[in-house]
Scaffold this motif. Structure first.
Motif, PDB file in Angstrom:
ATOM      1  N   UNK A 142       6.681 -12.883 -22.781  1.00 53.91           N
ATOM      2  CA  UNK A 142       7.167 -12.671 -24.090  1.00 53.91           C
ATOM      3  C   UNK A 142       8.629 -11.848 -24.044  1.00 53.91           C
ATOM      4  N   UNK A 143       8.615 -10.910 -23.182  1.00 54.82           N
ATOM      5  CA  UNK A 143      10.148 -10.291 -23.025  1.00 54.82           C
ATOM      6  C   UNK A 143      10.676 -10.455 -21.552  1.00 54.82           C
ATOM      7  N   UNK A 144      12.039 -10.478 -21.662  1.00 55.60           N
ATOM      8  CA  UNK A 144      12.656 -10.633 -20.271  1.00 55.60           C
ATOM      9  C   UNK A 144      12.379  -9.339 -19.285  1.00 55.60           C
ATOM     10  N   UNK A 145      12.383  -9.938 -18.083  1.00 52.34           N
ATOM     11  CA  UNK A 145      12.363  -8.778 -17.290  1.00 52.34           C
ATOM     12  C   UNK A 145      13.511  -8.505 -16.290  1.00 52.34           C
ATOM     13  N   UNK A 146      13.918  -7.216 -15.801  1.00 52.06           N
ATOM     14  CA  UNK A 146      15.184  -7.079 -15.174  1.00 52.06           C
ATOM     15  C   UNK A 146      15.201  -7.666 -13.710  1.00 52.06           C
ATOM     16  N   UNK A 147      13.865  -7.781 -13.320  1.00 55.00           N
ATOM     17  CA  UNK A 147      13.621  -8.176 -11.754  1.00 55.00           C
ATOM     18  C   UNK A 147      12.295  -8.531 -11.782  1.00 55.00           C
ATOM     19  N   UNK A 148      11.650  -9.285 -10.757  1.00 58.39           N
ATOM     20  CA  UNK A 148      10.491  -9.717 -10.432  1.00 58.39           C
ATOM     21  C   UNK A 148       9.455  -8.480 -10.131  1.00 58.39           C
ATOM     22  N   UNK A 149       8.392  -8.351 -10.743  1.00 59.58           N
ATOM     23  CA  UNK A 149       7.366  -7.321 -10.736  1.00 59.58           C
ATOM     24  C   UNK A 149       6.626  -7.423  -9.486  1.00 59.58           C
ATOM     25  N   UNK A 150       6.292  -6.426  -9.197  1.00 64.56           N
ATOM     26  CA  UNK A 150       5.460  -6.291  -7.850  1.00 64.56           C
ATOM     27  C   UNK A 150       3.957  -6.350  -8.443  1.00 64.56           C
ATOM     28  N   UNK A 151       3.235  -7.396  -8.198  1.00 60.69           N
ATOM     29  CA  UNK A 151       1.662  -7.394  -8.549  1.00 60.69           C
ATOM     30  C   UNK A 151       0.892  -7.549  -7.138  1.00 60.69           C
ATOM     31  N   UNK A 152       0.024  -6.413  -7.230  1.00 61.11           N
ATOM     32  CA  UNK A 152      -0.762  -6.278  -6.123  1.00 61.11           C
ATOM     33  C   UNK A 152      -1.618  -7.303  -5.678  1.00 61.11           C
ATOM     34  N   UNK A 153      -1.470  -8.100  -4.575  1.00 58.68           N
ATOM     35  CA  UNK A 153      -2.483  -9.141  -4.287  1.00 58.68           C
ATOM     36  C   UNK A 153      -1.801 -10.561  -4.649  1.00 58.68           C
ATOM     37  N   UNK A 154      -0.772 -10.503  -5.215  1.00 58.86           N
ATOM     38  CA  UNK A 154      -0.368 -11.871  -5.588  1.00 58.86           C
ATOM     39  C   UNK A 154       1.358 -11.928  -5.150  1.00 58.86           C
ATOM     40  N   UNK A 155       1.511 -13.284  -4.782  1.00 57.67           N
ATOM     41  CA  UNK A 155       2.842 -13.599  -4.584  1.00 57.67           C
ATOM     42  C   UNK A 155       3.677 -13.844  -5.735  1.00 57.67           C
ATOM     43  N   UNK A 156       4.833 -13.211  -6.004  1.00 51.97           N
ATOM     44  CA  UNK A 156       5.653 -13.769  -7.324  1.00 51.97           C
ATOM     45  C   UNK A 156       6.921 -14.243  -6.892  1.00 51.97           C
ATOM     46  N   UNK A 157       7.276 -15.382  -7.690  1.00 51.72           N
ATOM     47  CA  UNK A 157       8.701 -15.638  -7.512  1.00 51.72           C
ATOM     48  C   UNK A 157       9.186 -15.746  -8.860  1.00 51.72           C
ATOM     49  N   UNK A 158      10.357 -15.348  -8.709  1.00 51.24           N
ATOM     50  CA  UNK A 158      11.285 -15.112  -9.770  1.00 51.24           C
ATOM     51  C   UNK A 158      11.892 -16.735 -10.295  1.00 51.24           C
ATOM     52  N   UNK A 159      11.598 -17.195 -11.220  1.00 51.45           N
ATOM     53  CA  UNK A 159      12.072 -18.490 -11.786  1.00 51.45           C
ATOM     54  C   UNK A 159      13.413 -18.140 -12.530  1.00 51.45           C
ATOM     55  N   UNK A 160      13.118 -17.335 -13.628  1.00 51.12           N
ATOM     56  CA  UNK A 160      14.162 -16.693 -14.231  1.00 51.12           C
ATOM     57  C   UNK A 160      13.516 -15.515 -15.153  1.00 51.12           C
ATOM     58  N   UNK A 161      14.471 -14.814 -15.848  1.00 52.42           N
ATOM     59  CA  UNK A 161      13.930 -13.678 -16.436  1.00 52.42           C
ATOM     60  C   UNK A 161      12.627 -13.462 -17.391  1.00 52.42           C
ATOM     61  N   UNK A 162      12.439 -15.031 -17.920  1.00 50.56           N
ATOM     62  CA  UNK A 162      11.342 -14.899 -18.791  1.00 50.56           C
ATOM     63  C   UNK A 162      10.354 -15.615 -18.067  1.00 50.56           C
ATOM     64  N   UNK A 163      10.370 -16.212 -16.726  1.00 47.77           N
ATOM     65  CA  UNK A 163       9.526 -17.128 -16.229  1.00 47.77           C
ATOM     66  C   UNK A 163       9.175 -16.711 -14.758  1.00 47.77           C
ATOM     67  N   UNK A 164       7.756 -16.739 -14.466  1.00 50.25           N
ATOM     68  CA  UNK A 164       7.564 -16.206 -13.244  1.00 50.25           C
ATOM     69  C   UNK A 164       6.538 -17.331 -12.482  1.00 50.25           C
TER      70      UNK A 164
END
Ligand code: ADP
Length: 308
Positions: A236-258
């Motif tokens: 919904x809202x842009x992020x400044x950086x990729x969040x850390x989510x415990x147990x999940x691998x997160x790739x930053x695609x762009x500020x509103x897409x993970x």
């Protein structure tokens, strides 16, 4: 008894390209075996060698105990091949196409007639026997290809993408026919792009990539290892950086897409709990790839650098 044994099979094409880098593969008699791999992996080269259309550079092929090099006629008579492209004369009748093939194998005429009838009935084409094949539906043409490959009662049937381009209903009815052929004792090797097809039909599987076998196991344990789903999340809202989510691998695609890898043991509800805890709202999500792609990616990634 082994239906097929490949020993250190290599193929270097005339341009120096190494399409098979010394593969070893065994298929037991009676098996329904899937040979999978991305485009350019070497599947057609391997099948071409097994069916004597391509000459290997080195290594050996044994078919029901016959060495393809020194006992070629016996080895070849064990094999029925259904190639990818429909390659019969479309102006001949269905009956003639199958009967003529029996002639190539030197089957006496009376026996050839019997075999032709048996195969056409088995492929549910007997009522179409006098039809000019050009007039058949796509699914029926594919069944003619299978009937023709079975007319000399081969012990090993090789199906190269047998259901490519046919719709799902016809594909499923062809699965029943293939299962029936296998249940009567014919060993089947299948190449396909539809994982669902391999999953539904095959007991054992090999995956080939860059001319090397990167996986060779039974289907159940391979699928059991597919333990991660990948999702694309629109936020919904842009992020400044990729969040850390415990147990999940997160790739930053762009500020509103993970792009998030979700282990099946955690599941989506756990992912949403993690996101909610960080006030990250998701507008929509989609599954990134189908299981076949994922299977390739998992297996091929895990084998990077090996087999080269
Ligand atoms: P697959 O059936 O898995 O798509 P192939 O066996 O057709 O793969 O091809 C394996 C590799 O060998 C590919 O990179 C392809 O370009 C190459 N290749 C196939 N046939 C030839 C040929 N006659 N000469 C040179 N390279 C070839």
């Amino acid at each position: 008894m082994k239906a097929l044994s490949l020993q250190n099979l290599k193929k270097v094409y005339a341009n120096g390209f190494e399409a098979l880098k010394g593969i070893n593969l065994d298929v037991e008699a009676g098996d329904f075996f899937a040979l999978l791999g991305p485009n350019g992996a070497g599947k057609s080269t391997a099948i071409g060698i097994i069916s004597s259309l391509v000459t290997p550079s080195s290594g050996s092929v044994t078919i029901f105990g016959y060495d393809l090099n020194t006992q070629r006629a016996q080895a070849k008579s064990c094999i029925g091949l259904v190639p990818q492209e429909i390659n019969f004369n479309q102006f001949e009748t269905v009956h003639n196409i199958v009967l003529t093939q029996a002639g190539y194998y030197g089957i006496p005429y009376k026996q050839a007639l019997k075999n032709t009838e048996h195969c056409l009935k088995q492929m549910q084409l007997w009522d179409k026997k006098d039809t000019i094949s050009r007039r058949l539906s796509g699914g029926m043409k594919r069944r003619v290809m299978i009937a023709r490959a079975l007319v000399h009662a081969p012990k090993l049937l090789i199906l190269d993408e047998p259901t490519a381009g046919v719709d799902i209903e016809i594909r499923r009815s062809m699965w029943d026919l293939m299962r029936e052929v296998n249940s009567r004792g014919t060993t089947i090797i299948l190449t396909t792009h539809y994982l669902e097809e391999a999953e539904s039909l095959c007991r054992n599987i090999a995956i080939i990539n860059n001319g090397a076998i990167v996986e060779n196991s039974d289907m159940a344990s391979l699928l059991g290892r597919l333990h991660t789903d990948h999702f694309i999340l629109d936020l919904e809202r842009p992020l400044a950086h990729a969040p850390t989510l415990k147990g999940f691998d997160v790739d930053w695609v762009n500020e509103k897409t993970l792009n998030v890898a979700v282990p099946k043991v955690l599941g989506l509800s756990q992912l949403f709990a993690e996101l909610a805890a960080q006030q990250i709202n998701v507008l929509s999500l989609k599954n990134k790839s189908n299981r076949l792609e994922q299977l390739f990616m998992d297996v091929v990634d895990a084998n990077k650098g090996e087999g080269k």
